[in-house]
Design a protein around this motif. Structure first.
Motif, mmCIF file in Angstrom:
data_model
loop_
_atom_site.group_PDB
_atom_site.id
_atom_site.type_symbol
_atom_site.label_atom_id
_atom_site.label_comp_id
_atom_site.label_asym_id
_atom_site.label_seq_id
_atom_site.Cartn_x
_atom_site.Cartn_y
_atom_site.Cartn_z
ATOM 1 N N SER A 118 44.140 42.029 30.903
ATOM 2 C CA SER A 118 42.862 41.177 31.228
ATOM 3 C C SER A 118 41.885 41.305 32.265
ATOM 4 C CB SER A 118 43.466 39.655 31.553
ATOM 5 O OG SER A 118 44.105 39.687 32.650
ATOM 6 N N PHE A 119 42.253 42.313 32.976
ATOM 7 C CA PHE A 119 41.147 43.040 34.122
ATOM 8 C C PHE A 119 40.178 43.903 33.664
ATOM 9 C CE2 PHE A 119 45.018 42.194 36.801
ATOM 10 C CZ PHE A 119 44.882 40.908 37.262
ATOM 11 N N GLU B 2 38.015 31.699 40.554
ATOM 12 C CA GLU B 2 39.332 31.827 40.656
ATOM 13 C C GLU B 2 40.076 32.906 41.143
ATOM 14 O OE1 GLU B 2 43.062 32.145 37.382
ATOM 15 O OE2 GLU B 2 40.836 32.125 36.537
ATOM 16 N N THR B 3 40.919 32.670 41.997
ATOM 17 C CA THR B 3 41.440 33.816 42.957
ATOM 18 C C THR B 3 42.981 33.913 42.591
ATOM 19 O OG1 THR B 3 41.946 32.064 44.781
ATOM 20 C CG2 THR B 3 39.901 33.237 44.880
ATOM 21 N N GLY C 193 38.548 46.284 37.482
ATOM 22 C CA GLY C 193 39.829 46.318 36.510
ATOM 23 C C GLY C 193 40.059 47.404 35.647
ATOM 24 N N MET D 118 35.103 42.711 40.569
ATOM 25 C CA MET D 118 35.702 41.523 41.386
ATOM 26 C C MET D 118 35.504 41.975 42.856
ATOM 27 S SD MET D 118 39.193 41.131 39.236
ATOM 28 C CE MET D 118 39.452 42.844 38.696
ATOM 29 N N ARG E 239 49.407 40.969 33.652
ATOM 30 C CA ARG E 239 47.921 40.804 33.673
ATOM 31 C C ARG E 239 47.080 42.271 33.470
ATOM 32 N NH1 ARG E 239 46.298 35.956 36.996
ATOM 33 N NH2 ARG E 239 44.329 36.064 36.060
ATOM 34 N N LEU F 163 38.477 36.439 40.843
ATOM 35 C CA LEU F 163 37.869 36.734 39.589
ATOM 36 C C LEU F 163 36.403 36.482 39.491
ATOM 37 C CD1 LEU F 163 40.909 35.433 37.649
ATOM 38 C CD2 LEU F 163 40.499 37.897 38.366
ATOM 39 N N LEU G 171 36.170 44.230 34.388
ATOM 40 C CA LEU G 171 35.643 43.166 35.266
ATOM 41 C C LEU G 171 35.554 43.759 36.859
ATOM 42 C CD1 LEU G 171 38.234 40.376 34.729
ATOM 43 C CD2 LEU G 171 36.097 40.516 33.813
#
Lengths: 196, 232
Positions: free
Chosen positions: B188-189, B42-43, B184, B194, B132, B222, B192
Motif C-alpha cells: 500500500s506504500f 494520517e500517521t 514507498g 511521505m 502494508r 501518510l 507514495l
C-alpha cells in the motif's frame, strides 16, 4: 603577568575556534568511484558482495545455522515469509565501499525484492526489483529514490549471482553482482545569449 | 619563565572557556516539537529499541561505545565504512505488537559543524511491514542536543552514567520542515512520497556502554487525501 594570562585566554579562544572551524570534525574515507559511460547514454557502476565473506546477517525463520552466530530472529508469524540479508558491498576494484540490505518477502498479492545500498561518503539508493528473473537468471530493478549524490539520479539496477570458477582454496563461493545504470535528470540549458 | 607559564595557563583556560561556550551556547535552537505533531495527515507510529543488546543485530567497527550484538557479528572495520553502524530491529506498532522489521544504516556526516550545534548523522531506514509493504526513509539526524544534555553529563558524572528522562527529535532534514523523506516501495506504500520524524526517549545512558534504557520512535505521515476525496 596577569596581562600575559589574559592574552593567553584570548589566544586560546581564538585557537580553539579556528581549529574547530578549519579541521573537519568528520572526514569519511572515500574510495574513488568506478563509474563508466554507457554507450547509449547514462553511466553505470558495478558493486558486488562476496559470498560468504561479506554477508553480515541472514534474517529468516527456521535457520539451522543462524548468521551471525547467536542471532535471535523473531519468531513471528508475520515475518514467516520474510528473508532479510545484510552485506558489505564492494566496488569494481573489490574494495569495500558500503553496506547493503536485501529483503525478499512473499505477499499475497506480490513478491517483494528490495535493495538499499548505503555508501557513507556518497549517499544511499533504494531499489525495487522485479519479482521474476529475466532470461539468463539476472533480475532487473528500478532505482526508486536516493540520497545526497544519488538524489538527482534515476535508473536501473541488475542483480545476478556469479559463481566462482577460480578453484582457489580461499576463493568465495561466488558473488552477488549489482550493476547500476544511472540516468541524470534533464536540466534545461541556459538560454542562448541574444546577439545584438 | 613565569610569563610562559601564565601564557600556557591562559591558552588552556581560553580553550576550556570556548568548549564551555560551545556546550552551553544559548543561540543553538532546541527543536523539541516535532513538525508532524500538528499534521492533519494520517500517521503511522513505529517503535523500536535503540539499545544494541535489544536489537536483532547491531554492528559497527567494534571500537565505539556501543558494542556489536551478537558478539560474533561481522564488524564494519574497513576504512570507508568505519564510521557507519548497521542496526536490524523489530518494529512495533503503537500497541506494542510486532509490525515488521527495520534496518537502519547510520554514518557520521561530513556536514557536521560543532561550531553551529550540528552533530550530524546521515541515516537511512529500510522498513518492511508484512501487512502494508516496504518503505525507504532518508534523513539527516542531529545529535547535538543529545550530546549536550545526556552524553556530556554522563561523561562528567563520577559513575560515567546519566539517568533521567530525555525526549528529543533527531531528524533535522532533508525536507524543508526538518522532516525525513520517505518513499514507498511495495504494497500500500507503493509510489507514495511521505515524511517522517525519528525521536528518542532516553532513561539511562552510560558513557562506557552507551544506551542502557531508551526507546526510539518513527512517526510517518501518510500523504493527505485531496479535499475532493475526503468524507464530508
Amino acid at each position: 603577568m596577569l596581562k600575559t594570562f589574559f592574552i593567553g585566554v584570548v589566544l586560546g579562544l581564538v585557537a580553539a575556534a579556528g581549529a574547530l572551524y578549519a579541521v573537519p570534525a568528520v572526514d569519511q574515507v572515500r574510495e574513488a568511484s568506478v563509474v563508466l559511460v554507457a554507450p547509449n547514454g547514462g553511466n553505470f557502476e558495478s558493486f558486488h558482495a562476496n559470498i560468504p565473506m561479506d554477508r553480515v546477517m541472514v534474517g529468516a525463520a527456521g535457520q539451522e545455522q543462524p548468521l551471525p552466530p547467536g542471532l535471535d530472529w523473531p519468531v513471528d508469524e508475520a515475518l514467516a515469509g520474510v528473508r532479510t540479508e545484510v552485506f558489505k558491498i564492494r566496488n569494481a576494484r573489490d574494495a569495500v565501499v558500503g553496506v547493503a540490505v536485501r529483503t525478499a518477502a512473499q505477499r499475497e498479492d506480490e513478491n517483494v525484492i528490495d535493495w538499499v545500498l548505503h555508501l557513507p561518503a556518497r549517499g544511499s539508493m533504494f531499489v525495487t526489483m522485479d519479482a521474476l528473473p529475466q532470461e539468463g537468471g539476472h533480475r532487473l530493478g528500478e532505482i526508486r529514490d536516493g540520497s545526497r549524490e544519488f538524489a538527482p539520479l534515476s535508473g536501473f539496477v541488475s542483480e545476478r549471482w556469479v559463481a566462482d570458477t577460480s578453484g582457489e582454496e580461499d576463493a568465495p563461493l561466488g558473488r552477488i553482482e549489482l550493476t547500476a545504470t544511472y540516468v541524470g535528470q534533464l536540466e534545461p540549458l541556459d538560454p542562448p545569449e541574444s546577439v545584438e | 619563565m613565569k610569563y610562559v607559564v601564565a601564557l600556557i595557563l591562559g591558552l588552556v583556560t581560553g580553550a576550556a572557556l570556548f568548549a564551555l561556550g560551545l556546550l552551553y551556547n544559548p543561540f543553538v535552537a532546541d527543536r523539541s516539537l516535532s513538525p508532524l505533531s500538528v499534521t492533519r495527515a494520517e500517521t503511522i507510529a513505529l517503535n523500536f529499541s535503540p539499545v544494541p543488546s535489544e536489537s536483532i543485530v547491531f554492528t559497527n567497527d567494534g571500537e565505539k561505545i556501543h558494542a556489536p550484538n551478537p558478539e560474533k557479528v561481522l564488524q564494519l572495520w574497513e576504512a570507508p565504512i568505519r564510521r557507519t553502524s548497521a542496526m536490524v530491529s523489530l518494529m512495533r506498532d503503537a500497541r506494542g505488537e510486532s509490525a515488521g522489521v527495520g534496518i537502519k544504516f547510520s554514518s557520521t556526516s561530513e556536514r557536521t559543524r560543532l561550531f553551529s550545534g550540528k552533530a550530524l548523522t546521515d541515516s537511512v531506514w529500510y522498513i518492511y511491514l508484512p501487512e502494508r509493504g516496504s518503505m525507504f526513509i532518508q534523513q539527516t539526524e542531529n545529535y547535538w542536543q543529545f550530546l549536550r544534555q545526556v552524553a556530556f553529563p554522563a561523561w562528567r558524572s563520577s559513575g560515567n552514567n546519566w539517568r533521567g528522562t530525555w525526549l528529543g527529535n533527531l531528524t533535522s532534514g532533508p525536507n524543508a520542515l526538518g522532516t525525513a523523506r520517505v518513499v514507498g516501495g511495495s504494497g500500500s506504500f507503493r509510489g507514495l512520497e511521505m515524511e517522517a520524524v525519528e525521536s528518542l526517549t532516553v532513561d539511562a545512558f552510560s558513557a562506557d556502554v552507551g544506551f542502557v534504557a531508551a526507546d526510539g520512535q518513527l512517526i510517518i505521515a501518510l500523504p493527505m487525501q485531496p479535499m475532493s476525496e475526503q468524507p464530508d
